[in-house]
Design a protein around this motif. Structure first.
Motif, PDB file in Angstrom:
ATOM      1  N   TYR A   1      74.202 -44.661  60.008  1.00 20.16           N
ATOM      2  CA  TYR A   1      73.437 -44.419  58.778  1.00 20.16           C
ATOM      3  C   TYR A   1      72.093 -43.780  59.113  1.00 20.16           C
ATOM      4  N   GLN A   2      71.457 -44.226  60.197  1.00 24.04           N
ATOM      5  CA  GLN A   2      70.138 -43.693  60.562  1.00 24.04           C
ATOM      6  C   GLN A   2      70.191 -42.215  60.918  1.00 24.04           C
ATOM      7  N   ALA A   3      71.369 -41.719  61.283  1.00 20.91           N
ATOM      8  CA  ALA A   3      71.508 -40.304  61.632  1.00 20.91           C
ATOM      9  C   ALA A   3      71.775 -39.427  60.415  1.00 20.91           C
TER      10      ALA A   3
ATOM     11  N   PHE B   1      69.833 -52.945  58.341  1.00 18.43           N
ATOM     12  CA  PHE B   1      69.889 -51.587  57.800  1.00 18.43           C
ATOM     13  C   PHE B   1      68.475 -51.162  57.429  1.00 18.43           C
ATOM     14  N   ARG B   2      67.908 -50.259  58.213  1.00 12.47           N
ATOM     15  CA  ARG B   2      66.533 -49.822  57.998  1.00 12.47           C
ATOM     16  C   ARG B   2      66.395 -48.397  58.534  1.00 12.47           C
ATOM     17  N   PRO B   3      65.384 -47.662  58.071  1.00  6.70           N
ATOM     18  CA  PRO B   3      65.209 -46.277  58.531  1.00  6.70           C
ATOM     19  C   PRO B   3      64.874 -46.232  60.017  1.00  6.70           C
TER      20      PRO B   3
ATOM     21  N   ALA C   1      64.306 -38.960  46.935  1.00 12.26           N
ATOM     22  CA  ALA C   1      65.369 -39.909  46.603  1.00 12.26           C
ATOM     23  C   ALA C   1      65.576 -40.915  47.730  1.00 12.26           C
ATOM     24  N   GLY C   2      65.457 -40.460  48.972  1.00 13.51           N
ATOM     25  CA  GLY C   2      65.583 -41.367  50.106  1.00 13.51           C
ATOM     26  C   GLY C   2      64.492 -42.423  50.107  1.00 13.51           C
ATOM     27  N   ALA C   3      63.259 -42.004  49.837  1.00  9.49           N
ATOM     28  CA  ALA C   3      62.138 -42.952  49.792  1.00  9.49           C
ATOM     29  C   ALA C   3      62.306 -43.934  48.636  1.00  9.49           C
ATOM     30  N   ASN C   4      62.785 -43.439  47.493  1.00  6.89           N
ATOM     31  CA  ASN C   4      63.018 -44.316  46.347  1.00  6.89           C
ATOM     32  C   ASN C   4      64.114 -45.340  46.636  1.00  6.89           C
ATOM     33  N   GLY C   5      65.149 -44.903  47.347  1.00  8.84           N
ATOM     34  CA  GLY C   5      66.244 -45.807  47.682  1.00  8.84           C
ATOM     35  C   GLY C   5      65.789 -46.935  48.576  1.00  8.84           C
ATOM     36  N   LEU C   6      64.946 -46.599  49.539  1.00  6.94           N
ATOM     37  CA  LEU C   6      64.404 -47.624  50.451  1.00  6.94           C
ATOM     38  C   LEU C   6      63.585 -48.645  49.663  1.00  6.94           C
ATOM     39  N   ALA C   7      62.742 -48.179  48.766  1.00 11.12           N
ATOM     40  CA  ALA C   7      61.912 -49.083  47.964  1.00 11.12           C
ATOM     41  C   ALA C   7      62.772 -49.941  47.038  1.00 11.12           C
TER      42      ALA C   7
ATOM     43  N   THR D   1      68.582 -47.620  54.408  1.00 10.44           N
ATOM     44  CA  THR D   1      68.237 -46.802  55.575  1.00 10.44           C
ATOM     45  C   THR D   1      67.425 -45.585  55.168  1.00 10.44           C
ATOM     46  N   GLY D   2      67.109 -45.471  53.875  1.00  9.94           N
ATOM     47  CA  GLY D   2      66.314 -44.342  53.400  1.00  9.94           C
ATOM     48  C   GLY D   2      67.123 -43.087  53.157  1.00  9.94           C
ATOM     49  N   VAL D   3      68.431 -43.249  52.920  1.00  4.19           N
ATOM     50  CA  VAL D   3      69.322 -42.099  52.727  1.00  4.19           C
ATOM     51  C   VAL D   3      69.764 -42.036  51.270  1.00  4.19           C
ATOM     52  N   PRO D   4      69.576 -40.900  50.562  1.00  7.72           N
ATOM     53  CA  PRO D   4      70.016 -40.764  49.174  1.00  7.72           C
ATOM     54  C   PRO D   4      71.538 -40.822  49.075  1.00  7.72           C
ATOM     55  N   VAL D   5      72.033 -41.160  47.887  1.00  9.22           N
ATOM     56  CA  VAL D   5      73.458 -41.419  47.692  1.00  9.22           C
ATOM     57  C   VAL D   5      74.010 -40.618  46.516  1.00  9.22           C
ATOM     58  N   VAL D   6      75.175 -40.028  46.716  1.00 13.93           N
ATOM     59  CA  VAL D   6      75.987 -39.504  45.624  1.00 13.93           C
ATOM     60  C   VAL D   6      77.213 -40.405  45.559  1.00 13.93           C
ATOM     61  N   ALA D   7      77.390 -41.122  44.443  1.00 11.62           N
ATOM     62  CA  ALA D   7      78.453 -42.120  44.356  1.00 11.62           C
ATOM     63  C   ALA D   7      79.257 -41.952  43.077  1.00 11.62           C
ATOM     64  N   THR D   8      80.537 -42.240  43.175  1.00 12.24           N
ATOM     65  CA  THR D   8      81.397 -42.182  41.997  1.00 12.24           C
ATOM     66  C   THR D   8      81.133 -43.385  41.097  1.00 12.24           C
ATOM     67  N   GLU D   9      81.522 -43.258  39.840  1.00 13.35           N
ATOM     68  CA  GLU D   9      81.250 -44.320  38.871  1.00 13.35           C
ATOM     69  C   GLU D   9      82.351 -45.378  38.922  1.00 13.35           C
TER      70      GLU D   9
END
Length: 351
Positions: A244-246, A148-150, A321-327, A269-277
């Motif tokens: 995911y890459q798309a 799983f990578r960008p 957010a995508g860049a932060n998620g990857l890091a 994959t560098g994709v930001p997430v909205v997730a339930t708790e």
């Protein structure tokens, strides 16, 4: 098959049907072996390429492995704890038992009985640990950051899947059923997409058995909303990292989840997430200064609509957010770190 005399850890899998537990075993074993852990699987429903032992090889468990006082039996289900207890306590075989718990609900009396007899317990999240009444070690699941990578080229990644490279896509991946919140995702897209012509949505995953009618109803809703060409049901795919890459945004809409790897897969994959708790999502997704996404209330359509709109309407925030998620995944959630932490539990038992 491997020679059990060269095996120090046995990872049983006593469930034929593919599940999240089975998937965890399949992903972890090669990494554990690469790190020098002498581990093998036991049981059905696993790929032939995994190192394995046979049931008749268990006769060797009366003998110690070279240089060790015992072997480790790593159970992840009740049905795998019980035989290990019998092997250790009734037959006096030289094993110690580890149990990994992913449950986020009160355990039954039977489960508590089994768990109390473990030599070590691993919890997959802090929430899971809170339901355990025995000492435990928290080891969060990791992600294969090589798989799983960008993409090198986001537009080309979309083109390869037959998607319009000029559009942005928000996705929801996993089994199609109410528990997974697929209906909340679809309804949020029906609310959001008409006013955002540059965005489309993807539902990737399979409906089975009694959930087929649920999926059909969702597709009918999409057609009635006039969005059949923009809310795409693409089914189940073995090349899910490509999907995911798309994506430009991922939504994890679950009403309930034991752990839940999809946010990590998206973030890696560098994709930001909205997730339930639910599940471990609040331990995976960062909010605040190093935002990787948002955590929203479960089973709340308004919260999902508003959360998705935050990123769909703010492209600089989406990109950050995508860049932060990857890091974050690279630093904290690589599967190698999970394998090493589990290995430390094994070592403690085999000293």
């Amino acid at each position: 098959m491997v020679d059990i005399r060269d095996v120090e850890v046995i990872a049983p899998n006593f469930k034929r049907r593919l599940s999240g537990v089975t998937s965890t075993i399949i992903q972890l074993i090669p990494v554990q072996r690469a790190l020098g852990q002498k581990i093998a699987v036991l049981g059905p429903g696993l790929p032939k390429n995994l190192p394995s032992v046979r049931f008749r090889d268990l006769l060797h468990l009366w003998r110690r492995p070279a240089g060790r006082p015992c072997r480790v039996w790593h159970a992840r289900r009740n049905v795998e704890m019980l035989p290990a207890i019998l092997l250790r306590d009734l037959l006096r075989m030289k094993i110690r038992i580890v149990f990994t718990s992913a449950s986020q609900r009160r355990h039954t009396g039977w489960s508590k009985f089994l768990i109390r007899r473990m030599d070590a317990v691993i919890a997959t999240s802090a929430k899971t640990a809170a339901y355990l009444e025995v000492p435990n070690t928290v080891v969060l699941h990791g992600i294969d950051t090589k798989r799983f990578r960008p993409p090198g080229d986001k537009a080309e990644a979309k083109r390869r899947l037959g998607l319009d490279p000029s559009k942005k896509f928000v996705g929801c991946f996993g089994r199609v059923r109410r528990q997974k919140g697929t209906d909340l995702f679809v309804d949020s897209m029906i609310a959001l997409l008409p006013g955002r012509p540059e965005w489309s949505a993807i539902v990737a995953g399979r409906a089975t058995g009694s959930h087929l009618a649920f999926e059909s109803e969702l597709k009918e809703r999409v057609v009635k909303a006039g969005l059949a060409d923009r809310i795409l049901f693409v089914g189940e795919h073995t090349n899910i990292p490509d999907w995911y890459q798309a994506l430009d945004l991922f939504i994890a809409p679950q009403r309930w989840e034991g752990f839940g790897l999809t946010p990590l897969e998206a973030m890696a994959t560098g994709v930001p997430v909205v997730a339930t708790e639910v599940g471990a999502f609040s331990e995976l997704v960062a909010v605040g200064d190093e935002e990787t996404g948002l955590i929203i209330a479960a089973d709340n359509l308004e919260a999902m609509v508003n959360g998705a709109a935050v990123f769909m309407d703010d492209l600089p925030r989406l990109a950050a957010a995508g860049a932060n998620g990857l890091a974050r995944t690279s630093k904290n959630f690589a599967i190698e770190a999970e394998a090493r932490a589990i290995g430390a539990v094994y070592e403690n038992l085999m000293r």
